[in-house]
Enzyme design. Structure first.
Site, PDB file in Angstrom:
ATOM      1  N   ASP A  11       8.385   0.176  -2.005  1.00 33.62           N
ATOM      2  CA  ASP A  11       8.457   0.300  -0.551  1.00 33.62           C
ATOM      3  C   ASP A  11       9.459   1.423  -0.293  1.00 33.62           C
ATOM      4  O   ASP A  11      10.634   1.283  -0.597  1.00 33.62           O
ATOM      5  CB  ASP A  11       8.943  -1.034   0.025  1.00 33.62           C
ATOM      6  N   ASP A  52       4.004  -2.758   3.629  1.00 32.63           N
ATOM      7  CA  ASP A  52       4.843  -1.552   3.561  1.00 32.63           C
ATOM      8  C   ASP A  52       4.992  -1.023   2.131  1.00 32.63           C
ATOM      9  O   ASP A  52       5.855  -0.187   1.863  1.00 32.63           O
ATOM     10  CB  ASP A  52       6.220  -1.828   4.178  1.00 32.63           C
ATOM     11  N   ASP A  53       4.165  -1.510   1.209  1.00 31.52           N
ATOM     12  CA  ASP A  53       4.276  -1.085  -0.200  1.00 31.52           C
ATOM     13  C   ASP A  53       3.136  -0.174  -0.615  1.00 31.52           C
ATOM     14  O   ASP A  53       1.980  -0.420  -0.267  1.00 31.52           O
ATOM     15  CB  ASP A  53       4.246  -2.322  -1.107  1.00 31.52           C
ATOM     16  N   ASN A 104      13.444   4.871 -18.120  1.00 28.88           N
ATOM     17  CA  ASN A 104      12.269   4.265 -17.487  1.00 28.88           C
ATOM     18  C   ASN A 104      12.710   3.472 -16.263  1.00 28.88           C
ATOM     19  O   ASN A 104      13.904   3.388 -15.969  1.00 28.88           O
ATOM     20  CB  ASN A 104      11.443   3.428 -18.475  1.00 28.88           C
ATOM     21  N   TYR A 229      20.851  -9.126  -0.983  1.00 28.04           N
ATOM     22  CA  TYR A 229      19.491  -9.183  -0.481  1.00 28.04           C
ATOM     23  C   TYR A 229      18.937  -7.779  -0.247  1.00 28.04           C
ATOM     24  O   TYR A 229      19.519  -6.986   0.466  1.00 28.04           O
ATOM     25  CB  TYR A 229      19.410  -9.972   0.822  1.00 28.04           C
ATOM     26  N   LYS A 232      12.101  -8.925  -0.577  1.00 22.74           N
ATOM     27  CA  LYS A 232      11.388  -9.573  -1.675  1.00 22.74           C
ATOM     28  C   LYS A 232      10.721  -8.501  -2.518  1.00 22.74           C
ATOM     29  O   LYS A 232      10.764  -7.317  -2.180  1.00 22.74           O
ATOM     30  CB  LYS A 232      10.358 -10.553  -1.106  1.00 22.74           C
ATOM     31  N   ASP A 233      10.110  -8.918  -3.608  1.00 24.21           N
ATOM     32  CA  ASP A 233       9.714  -7.933  -4.599  1.00 24.21           C
ATOM     33  C   ASP A 233       8.263  -7.525  -4.546  1.00 24.21           C
ATOM     34  O   ASP A 233       7.841  -6.663  -5.291  1.00 24.21           O
ATOM     35  CB  ASP A 233      10.086  -8.455  -5.973  1.00 24.21           C
ATOM     36  N   ASP A 234       7.508  -8.182  -3.688  1.00 26.84           N
ATOM     37  CA  ASP A 234       6.163  -7.720  -3.396  1.00 26.84           C
ATOM     38  C   ASP A 234       5.408  -7.320  -4.666  1.00 26.84           C
ATOM     39  O   ASP A 234       5.224  -6.134  -4.946  1.00 26.84           O
ATOM     40  CB  ASP A 234       6.232  -6.573  -2.381  1.00 26.84           C
ATOM     41  N   SER A 243     -17.131 -11.436 -19.913  1.00 25.70           N
ATOM     42  CA  SER A 243     -17.390 -11.387 -21.366  1.00 25.70           C
ATOM     43  C   SER A 243     -16.301 -12.065 -22.177  1.00 25.70           C
ATOM     44  O   SER A 243     -15.550 -11.410 -22.897  1.00 25.70           O
ATOM     45  CB  SER A 243     -17.523  -9.942 -21.863  1.00 25.70           C
ATOM     46  N   ASP A 287       6.784 -11.079  10.649  1.00 29.39           N
ATOM     47  CA  ASP A 287       6.708 -10.175   9.476  1.00 29.39           C
ATOM     48  C   ASP A 287       5.788 -10.737   8.386  1.00 29.39           C
ATOM     49  O   ASP A 287       6.010 -10.524   7.190  1.00 29.39           O
ATOM     50  CB  ASP A 287       8.092  -9.919   8.864  1.00 29.39           C
TER      51      ASP A 287
HETATM   52  C1  F6R Z   1      10.756  -9.240   4.218  1.00 24.40           C
HETATM   53  C2  F6R Z   1      10.995  -8.066   5.030  1.00 24.40           C
HETATM   54  C3  F6R Z   1      11.291  -8.227   6.471  1.00 24.40           C
HETATM   55  C4  F6R Z   1      12.757  -7.913   6.774  1.00 24.40           C
HETATM   56  C5  F6R Z   1      13.095  -8.133   8.257  1.00 24.40           C
HETATM   57  C6  F6R Z   1      14.526  -7.745   8.587  1.00 24.40           C
HETATM   58  O1  F6R Z   1      10.530  -8.888   2.881  1.00 24.40           O
HETATM   59  O2  F6R Z   1      10.976  -6.955   4.546  1.00 24.40           O
HETATM   60  O3  F6R Z   1      10.930  -9.494   6.926  1.00 24.40           O
HETATM   61  O4  F6R Z   1      13.586  -8.714   5.981  1.00 24.40           O
HETATM   62  O5  F6R Z   1      12.244  -7.352   9.066  1.00 24.40           O
HETATM   63  O6  F6R Z   1      14.721  -6.430   8.203  1.00 24.40           O
HETATM   64  P1  F6R Z   1      16.088  -5.644   8.414  1.00 24.40           P
HETATM   65  O7  F6R Z   1      17.172  -6.485   7.822  1.00 24.40           O
HETATM   66  O8  F6R Z   1      15.874  -4.347   7.701  1.00 24.40           O
HETATM   67  O9  F6R Z   1      16.264  -5.474   9.900  1.00 24.40           O
HETATM   68 MG    MG Z   2      10.055  -2.705   3.834  1.00 25.32          MG
HETATM   69 MG    MG Z   3       6.865  -4.967   1.168  1.00 22.21          MG
END
Ligand code: F6R
Ligand code: MG
Ligand code: MG
Length: 366
Positions: A11, A52-53, A104, A229, A232-234, A243, A287
């Site tokens: 992302d 967003d990834d 890497n 934080y 997350k790692d998506d 086969s 979100d």
């Molecule tokens: C979850 C994610 C969103 C953000 C949220 C707050 O993985 O990316 O839910 O955590 O929109 O974002 P910030 O802290 O950047 O305002």
């Molecule tokens: Mg993002």
């Molecule tokens: Mg993402």
């Protein structure tokens, strides 16, 4: 022919907020991939995305964790970050945790899932990309695909699958791994993989076979790298089909149940993993809810013939409806568990600060 499939994702800026990718980032990504193909670094590519990834899906002959391939991915994400800054995209460069590339991508932020395989005469592969969740989200579907006869009837009636498969499970906190033979050891394995925030399936192999994987996932956890934080790692994963392996329909079947995963808003909530077509890969409500797309390819001499948008099919409409209903149900819990993640999972967000503030106000209970 031996070929390596590398899926490398990051992302590097959201449009709008964390919901989608701006077309200019996509353009920059494809320009770089195209150049790499022209220069012969890679055989072929596809650009994938979810929420967003952005994922670089590449085939080549350099093997896994190859410096040139990883460096190319890093440079591509860096170039995309520049574009993201130019267009004021949200969280530009968010997954690039270090200043410079070395060796890497391990520990640098971008996620990757790679496997080197001997391409079969016909090689159907499904690549799954998920947003607003974590690598353990693949545990339940992978268990069902390769170990559950209620999902995969091939385990019962295809003699070449009847012996079962071998799972490699990673302990993300202890940084160790263990191999399980299925079906013999499914109960032991479920004790671990039933805790997907800690134990994740990294590879699946055919039994008694060489070390050629039939499934691979990305397993990095950003917060463990950054110590705070950072979203997350998506995760991404690739699964080979047919086969003597689960059929395409058996690989897709687990997602007909939108199981609850960790992620969603601020990476701190449980929510249903909704299977969507690529038109709908844009987490919006709170979100989310978390979602997954499935890109189907036939590999031919390392060329990625595809993708087919597997979850755009009508047969996933009920799963989507169920996911929306589950989202309504869970949302009504607001800040309460089990919608919000348990306290241990909040260690990298507000929990430490709140506990520090309250430290002197706790008295011994009578
Ligand atoms: C979850 C994610 C969103 C953000 C949220 C707050 O993985 O990316 O839910 O955590 O929109 O974002 P910030 O802290 O950047 O305002
Ligand atoms: Mg993002
Ligand atoms: Mg993402």
């Amino acid at each position: 022919m031996e070929v390596t499939l590398s899926i490398i994702k990051a992302d590097v800026g959201g449009f709008v907020g964390h919901s989608d990718v701006h077309p200019e980032l996509r353009k920059c990504c494809v320009t770089h991939l195209d150049q790499a193909k022209k220069e012969g670094l890679i055989i072929d590519y596809a650009q994938g995305e979810v929420g967003d990834d952005i994922a670089l899906i590449m085939t080549h002959t350099k093997g896994i964790e190859n410096e040139e391939i990883h460096k190319f991915a890093w440079n591509t994400f860096t170039a995309m970050t520049e574009v993201a800054r130019q267009y004021g995209q949200y969280g530009a460069g968010q997954d690039l945790l270090v200043d410079a590339f070395s060796g890497n991508l391990k520990g640098m932020g971008p996620g990757f899932a790679e496997m080197t395989i001997v391409e079969r005469p016909s090689e159907p592969i499904i690549i799954f990309l998920a947003d607003k969740t974590e690598p353990g989200a693949w545990n339940m579907p992978l268990y069902k695909m390769f170990a559950d006869p209620f999902n995969t009837i091939g385990l019962v009636i295809d003699p070449s699958m009847h012996e079962g498969f071998r799972y490699e499970v990673l302990d993300l906190i202890g940084e160790r791994q263990v191999i399980f033979e299925t079906p013999e050891e499914i109960y032991d394995m479920l004790v671990l993989i039933g805790s997907p925030s800690r134990y994740v399936i990294k590879h699946i192999f055919r039994k008694g076979d060489n070390d050629e994987p039939v499934a691979v996932t990305s397993t990095q956890r950003l917060f463990l790298m950054a110590g705070r934080y950072v979203g997350k790692d998506d995760p991404v994963m690739a699964v080979r089909c047919q086969s003597g392996l689960p059929a395409v329909g058996e690989v897709l079947e687990p997602f007909a149940f939108p199981h609850a995963v960790a992620g969603w808003m601020r990476g701190s909530h449980h929510g249903p993993l909704m299977p969507v077509g690529i038109e709908d890969d844009t987490p919006t409500r709170f979100d989310g809810p978390p979602r997954v797309v499935a890109l189907g390819f036939q590999l031919k001499d390392g060329m990625l013939i595809g993708p087919r948008d597997m979850f755009s099919d009508k047969s996933y409409d009920n799963a989507r409806q169920q996911a929306l209903d589950a989202a309504d149900y869970l949302r009504r819990h607001g800040p309460f568990e089990p919608h919000r993640l348990p306290l241990e999972e909040m260690e990298y967000t507000t929990m430490p600060a709140v506990m520090k503030k309250l430290k002197d106000r706790f008295k011994a209970a009578d």
